[in-house]
Structure formats: C-alpha cells, structure tokens
Design an enzyme around this catalytic site. Structure first.
Site, PDB file in Angstrom:
ATOM      1  N   CYS A 256      -5.741  -0.243   1.463  1.00  0.00           N
ATOM      2  CA  CYS A 256      -5.054  -0.613   2.608  1.00  0.00           C
ATOM      3  C   CYS A 256      -6.263  -1.392   3.660  1.00  0.00           C
ATOM      4  CB  CYS A 256      -4.390   0.367   3.489  1.00  0.00           C
ATOM      5  SG  CYS A 256      -3.224   1.306   2.251  1.00  0.00           S
ATOM      6  N   ALA A 257      -6.402  -2.357   3.362  1.00  0.00           N
ATOM      7  CA  ALA A 257      -7.838  -2.968   3.878  1.00  0.00           C
ATOM      8  C   ALA A 257      -7.856  -3.622   5.116  1.00  0.00           C
ATOM      9  CB  ALA A 257      -8.725  -3.848   2.809  1.00  0.00           C
ATOM     10  N   GLY A 258      -6.652  -4.462   5.414  1.00  0.00           N
ATOM     11  CA  GLY A 258      -6.441  -5.040   6.554  1.00  0.00           C
ATOM     12  C   GLY A 258      -6.669  -4.671   8.044  1.00  0.00           C
ATOM     13  N   PRO A 259      -7.033  -4.947   9.042  1.00  0.00           N
ATOM     14  CA  PRO A 259      -7.772  -6.378   8.932  1.00  0.00           C
ATOM     15  C   PRO A 259      -9.300  -6.247   8.380  1.00  0.00           C
ATOM     16  CG  PRO A 259      -8.034  -5.260  11.331  1.00  0.00           C
ATOM     17  CD  PRO A 259      -7.218  -4.361  10.240  1.00  0.00           C
ATOM     18  N   GLY A 260      -9.834  -5.090   8.063  1.00  0.00           N
ATOM     19  CA  GLY A 260     -11.029  -5.065   7.286  1.00  0.00           C
ATOM     20  C   GLY A 260     -12.220  -4.174   7.805  1.00  0.00           C
ATOM     21  N   GLY A 261     -11.901  -3.673   8.941  1.00  0.00           N
ATOM     22  CA  GLY A 261     -12.995  -2.829   9.429  1.00  0.00           C
ATOM     23  C   GLY A 261     -13.753  -2.071   8.692  1.00  0.00           C
ATOM     24  N   ASP A 305       0.476  -5.475  -2.963  1.00  0.00           N
ATOM     25  CA  ASP A 305       1.063  -4.324  -2.706  1.00  0.00           C
ATOM     26  C   ASP A 305       0.304  -3.091  -3.349  1.00  0.00           C
ATOM     27  OD1 ASP A 305       2.539  -1.580  -2.212  1.00  0.00           O
ATOM     28  OD2 ASP A 305       4.354  -2.877  -2.367  1.00  0.00           O
ATOM     29  N   ASP A 322      -6.425   3.909   3.765  1.00  0.00           N
ATOM     30  CA  ASP A 322      -6.529   4.085   5.029  1.00  0.00           C
ATOM     31  C   ASP A 322      -5.002   3.593   5.403  1.00  0.00           C
ATOM     32  OD1 ASP A 322      -7.303   4.100   7.703  1.00  0.00           O
ATOM     33  OD2 ASP A 322      -8.183   2.348   7.777  1.00  0.00           O
ATOM     34  N   CYS A 375      -5.034   6.996  11.137  1.00  0.00           N
ATOM     35  CA  CYS A 375      -5.472   6.980  12.529  1.00  0.00           C
ATOM     36  C   CYS A 375      -4.351   7.752  13.355  1.00  0.00           C
ATOM     37  CB  CYS A 375      -5.892   5.742  13.238  1.00  0.00           C
ATOM     38  SG  CYS A 375      -4.460   4.408  13.123  1.00  0.00           S
TER      39      CYS A 375
HETATM   40  C1  LIG Z   1      -4.468   1.279   9.035  1.00  0.00           C
HETATM   41  S1  LIG Z   1      -4.513  -0.049   8.758  1.00  0.00           S
HETATM   42  C2  LIG Z   1      -5.958  -0.270   7.676  1.00  0.00           C
HETATM   43  C3  LIG Z   1      -6.979  -0.467   8.513  1.00  0.00           C
HETATM   44  C4  LIG Z   1      -8.381  -1.095   7.805  1.00  0.00           C
HETATM   45  N1  LIG Z   1      -8.646  -0.090   6.778  1.00  0.00           N
HETATM   46  C5  LIG Z   1      -9.459  -1.139   8.745  1.00  0.00           C
HETATM   47  O1  LIG Z   1     -10.366  -0.269   8.669  1.00  0.00           O
HETATM   48  O2  LIG Z   1      -9.290  -2.165   9.326  1.00  0.00           O
HETATM   49  C6  LIG Z   1      -3.325  -0.247   7.306  1.00  0.00           C
HETATM   50  C7  LIG Z   1      -3.165  -1.331   6.606  1.00  0.00           C
HETATM   51  O3  LIG Z   1      -2.267  -1.268   5.450  1.00  0.00           O
HETATM   52  C8  LIG Z   1      -1.493  -2.442   5.213  1.00  0.00           C
HETATM   53  N2  LIG Z   1      -0.468  -2.262   4.265  1.00  0.00           N
HETATM   54  C9  LIG Z   1       0.948  -1.611   4.843  1.00  0.00           C
HETATM   55  N3  LIG Z   1       1.509  -1.385   3.622  1.00  0.00           N
HETATM   56  C10 LIG Z   1       0.750  -1.734   2.503  1.00  0.00           C
HETATM   57  C11 LIG Z   1       0.874  -1.748   1.231  1.00  0.00           C
HETATM   58  N4  LIG Z   1       1.938  -1.197   0.414  1.00  0.00           N
HETATM   59  N5  LIG Z   1      -0.289  -2.140   0.293  1.00  0.00           N
HETATM   60  C12 LIG Z   1      -1.431  -2.487   0.717  1.00  0.00           C
HETATM   61  N6  LIG Z   1      -1.513  -2.545   2.128  1.00  0.00           N
HETATM   62  C13 LIG Z   1      -0.675  -2.207   2.974  1.00  0.00           C
HETATM   63  C14 LIG Z   1      -0.946  -2.892   6.718  1.00  0.00           C
HETATM   64  O4  LIG Z   1      -0.742  -4.174   6.606  1.00  0.00           O
HETATM   65  C15 LIG Z   1      -2.421  -2.511   7.235  1.00  0.00           C
HETATM   66  O5  LIG Z   1      -3.157  -3.717   7.137  1.00  0.00           O
END
Ligand SMILES: C[S@@+](CC[C@H](N)C(=O)[O-])C[C@H]1O[C@@H](n2cnc3c(N)ncnc32)[C@H](O)[C@@H]1O
Length: 441
Positions: A256-261, A305, A322, A375
């Site tokens: 679950c990488a977005g936004p990439g931190g 996904d 994450d 978080c």
């Molecule tokens: C808590 S954030 C992750 C923060 C990220 N790891 C960082 O350090 O910047 C959770 C992320 O999971 C994504 N997300 C939600 N459902 C998901 C899924 N089914 N598969 C992959 N990513 C998903 C969201 O869009 C969001 O960007």
C-alpha cells in the site's frame, strides 16, 4: 474548507501564495486556520453556550467567522478588540450589518465570559464532569470527539495518560524530515536546514514548528530529503531490520505504497545492498506520486489492488502492509480530520485491512517477514485485525509474531509488546502501530 470538504494542508499553501502572505503573516494565517479547524467541535460548544440558538440554525459563513474569533479569544489570547473586530468586519463584508451585529454580540459574550472565568476554567466547566466521565472531559478540554478519546484510552489501556496523549495530539507538531539513506546523513541535513537530529530514527531531522515553507528547502527540492514523520521512519526501519530465517535475497514489497513515503526509505535501504522493492498502489494518481518520489531508486511501481497484485506468491523476504486506515494516529497533522471521521469508518476499513494482510502473507516467502502498520491506534484496526488473522487455521500459511520492540533499540516506553504502539506524548511521533509476523510454513 467547510463548504468543499477540502484538506487544509492542501488548500492553505495555495491561499498563502494567492495572497502573497510570507513569514509572520503566513505563520499567523496558518496558526489561525489550522488551529480553528483542530478545535472546531470545542469552539462550537462555546459558541452555542453564548448564542440563543443551536449552531445548525446559524448560517455557515457566520459560524466560520465566530469560530475564528473564538479561537483567537480562547486559544491565542488575542486582545478582545482585535479578535472581535476582524471577525465582525469579515461578516459585515459577506452578509451585511444585521449579521455582523449578531456575531459582534456573541463574540463579546465569549470574550467577557473568558475574562471573568478564565479560558481554561470555562472550558473545563463546559466539559462533561471529570469524575463521572473522565474520557469525555479530557476529550472536550483537548478538542477531540469523545469516540476518539475513547479509542486512545482503549489503546493506552487506561484513561490516566489520556489528557497527556490528547494534549500532545492537539499541539502543532514539528515537521520531520527523512534524510535519504545513501544521499545525505541526518547530521548533514540538520546542518543545512537548521533543524535537529531526531532522537530515535538515524535518518530523521526535526524542524521547529513554523520554520517556514518546507517545500522551499534546497534539500527537499534536490530530492535528498522528504517530509516524513519520525514514527513512519521507525516502523519502516523495524520492517527492514526484522530477523529473517534464511538469506535476505533483497526482494522487498510495499503493498500500500501511495504516496510513497515509506517506499522511499525502503527502496533506498534495499538499494544499498543491491536489492529491489516492488510498490503496489490502488489509486492511479497516488501510484504516480510513488513513481515520482522513488525516481532513481530500484523501485517498480504497480498500479493495482494489493489484494490481487500481479506479483508471485511466496517470493518476498519483507512485505510492508501500511494499511489504509482512519488515520486517528496522525490527527495532529490533519487539522480537520478529527471532526470528519466517524466511528462507522472503522469497521469498513478493518475488513480491507484483513484482506490486505492476508495478501501479504501469501506474497512473503517462508522465513520472511510481514510488517503490518497503521497510522491509527484504534484497537479494531491494530491488534483486532492481526489477532483475527493469526488465530485462523485455514490460511494455508503459519506465522509467528516477532517482538517488534527488539527492532527499535533505544526507543523507550514501547509497552508490553509484542507489537509496538508509538504516541505523540511519549515519542513525539504520530501514533503509529506495528506488528511483525514471520512466516514459518
Ligand atoms: C496509509 S496509506 C500508505 C502510506 C504510504 N505507505 C507512505 O508511507 O507514504 C494507504 C494507501 O493504501 C492505498 N490503498 C487503499 N486500498 C488499497 C488496496 N486495495 N490495494 C493497494 N493500495 C490500497 C491508499 O490509496 C493509500 O495510498
């Protein structure tokens, strides 16, 4: 903000630019904007106590102006004439003199009552009784909805520490930076930014609150540093340090990488030893953000996904989940979030969290480690999700829990384990949660 449901940290910088506010003016506008949003529920109770009608029967722009005025009177100790006059002027311009008269009367009453009783004493008086309802009392006094105060108390295991936890969560946080491993050291970054080295993360630097527009720092512009809470750094570091059974082949996954931190930190670390990181993100524009932030690192981004990512099973040494969560642990960085989130958000997210954790356990190899991170300290999103999965007999994989505290040496007050829960009042970080699971078969 109120009308468009926007995010303050995205809207405010463009407002500051549009009105060319700099330095002290920008700092004041930020304090006023973020502070008013953070305290909104508490300010509303104060306004209702002084008005002759419930808040939902007062026009939105008038409520906004009264919140701004009340925040200045109660929390910034701005002199009465200045706080009242600026709010009244705004309303006169927007809605005419009848409305401005109404706002003037209410704000004068707020100012007089605060002067007569003392602001803090008045807030304590408006709050639920401290003995009968300690959680409701602390929540009101520190401007949190009670269900969030309750969630914090549940995670802390008692309500004794709750006032300290909520007070720290209500304070304006320092900006934390990540010194990208292999690019710059924390010592060098602290030197060039005027910040201080973080107490626990070897890659962290803290800036003083209000030390200006972070995006303008050379280190950020040049891509050698990024903004990242120290708690986020610590949980990612623990995942990178957890002991594997068998050799680390250098194949890591961020599901679950977005936004990439965290992908930046993990990608930089795995890259130092010649390994690679696969980063999955479901939302397209967030996947693009991951691509941008990990540019130059050995990271492959997949827009997919995480529950059915086009990646092999049993292949990765380390997998980070994450998980998307309520974000209750990062409220101090998202001023409006505490009043927008609802208790019912928790159960919908817990299902997705379980499914993502299950997917991670499929992708990790035997002897490899999964880090489950939120978080949020809400028990339904943390130990509830992990316990539910670990107890299941039909997974097709077996796992053992690692004592995550052992991978954060020097970090105090990590509780009884085996998971880690960080807290703003204990660690100066967001309230990040981490469990480490090693696949055993
Ligand atoms: C808590 S954030 C992750 C923060 C990220 N790891 C960082 O350090 O910047 C959770 C992320 O999971 C994504 N997300 C939600 N459902 C998901 C899924 N089914 N598969 C992959 N990513 C998903 C969201 O869009 C969001 O960007």
């Amino acid at each position: 903000m109120r009308e468009r449901d926007a995010y303050a940290n995205l809207v405010l910088p463009s407002i500051l630019r549009r009105y060319r506010l700099k330095d002290r003016d920008a700092a004041l506008a930020t304090e006023l904007g973020y502070g008013t949003l953070r305290a909104a529920g508490q300010l509303d109770a104060v306004i209702e106590a002084c008005a002759d009608r419930p808040l939902h029967r007062i026009e939105g722009p008038l409520v906004d102006a009264m919140r701004l005025g009340t925040y200045q009177l109660l929390r910034m100790r701005v002199p009465e004439h200045a706080a009242v006059a600026t709010s009244v002027d705004i309303v006169r311009g927007l809605a005419g003199s009848r409305s401005s008269g109404f706002v003037n009367a209410i704000l004068r009453k707020v100012a007089e009552t605060a002067a007569a009783k003392g602001a803090e004493e008045w807030l304590a008086e408006l709050a639920p009784d401290e003995k009968e309802d300690p959680i409701g009392h602390a929540s009101f006094v520190h401007a949190h909805p009670k269900w969030i105060g309750q969630a914090f108390a549940d995670a802390l295991g008692s309500h004794e520490e709750l006032p300290a936890a909520l007070a720290a969560d209500d304070a304006r946080p320092a900006v934390h930076l990540l010194a990208r491993p292999g690019e710059i050291t924390a010592e060098e970054l602290a030197l060039v930014t005027g910040g201080t080295e973080a107490p626990y993360s070897p890659y962290g630097v803290h800036l003083e609150p209000g030390s200006g527009e972070v995006g303008e720092l050379d280190a950020i512009r040049e891509g050698v540093a990024t903004v990242q809470d120290e708690g986020s750094q610590l949980v990612a570091l623990a995942v990178s340090r957890a002991e594997l059974v068998g050799e680390d082949t250098g194949r890591w996954l961020d599901l679950c990488a977005g936004p990439g931190g965290k992908a930046v930190l993990l990608g930089a670390l795995v890259g130092l030893d010649g390994g690679t990181l696969d980063a999955v993100e479901q939302t397209e524009h967030r996947a693009d953000l991951v691509r941008k932030s990990t540019d130059g690192l050995p990271v492959t981004v997949h827009h997919a996904d995480g529950r059915e990512a086009p990646l092999p099973d049993g292949a990765f040494d380390r997998v980070l989940v994450d998980a998307p969560c309520t974000g209750l642990g990062a409220l101090r960085r998202r001023p409006e979030a505490r009043w927008r989130r609802k208790p019912e958000d928790v159960s919908a997210l817990a299902k997705l969290q379980r499914e993502l954790l299950l997917a991670a356990l499929r992708h990790v190899r035997v002897g490899g480690v999964v880090g489950y991170v939120t978080c949020s300290p809400h028990l339904s999103e943390t130990v509830g999700v992990v316990g539910g999965i670990v107890r299941r007999k039909d997974l097709g994989v077996t796992v053992e829990r690692l004592d995550a505290r052992g991978y954060l040496p020097g970090v105090p007050e990590l509780g009884p384990g085996p998971h880690v829960q960080l807290w703003p009042h204990r660690h100066g970080t967001d309230a990040m949660f981490l469990t480490l699971l090693r696949r055993t078969a």
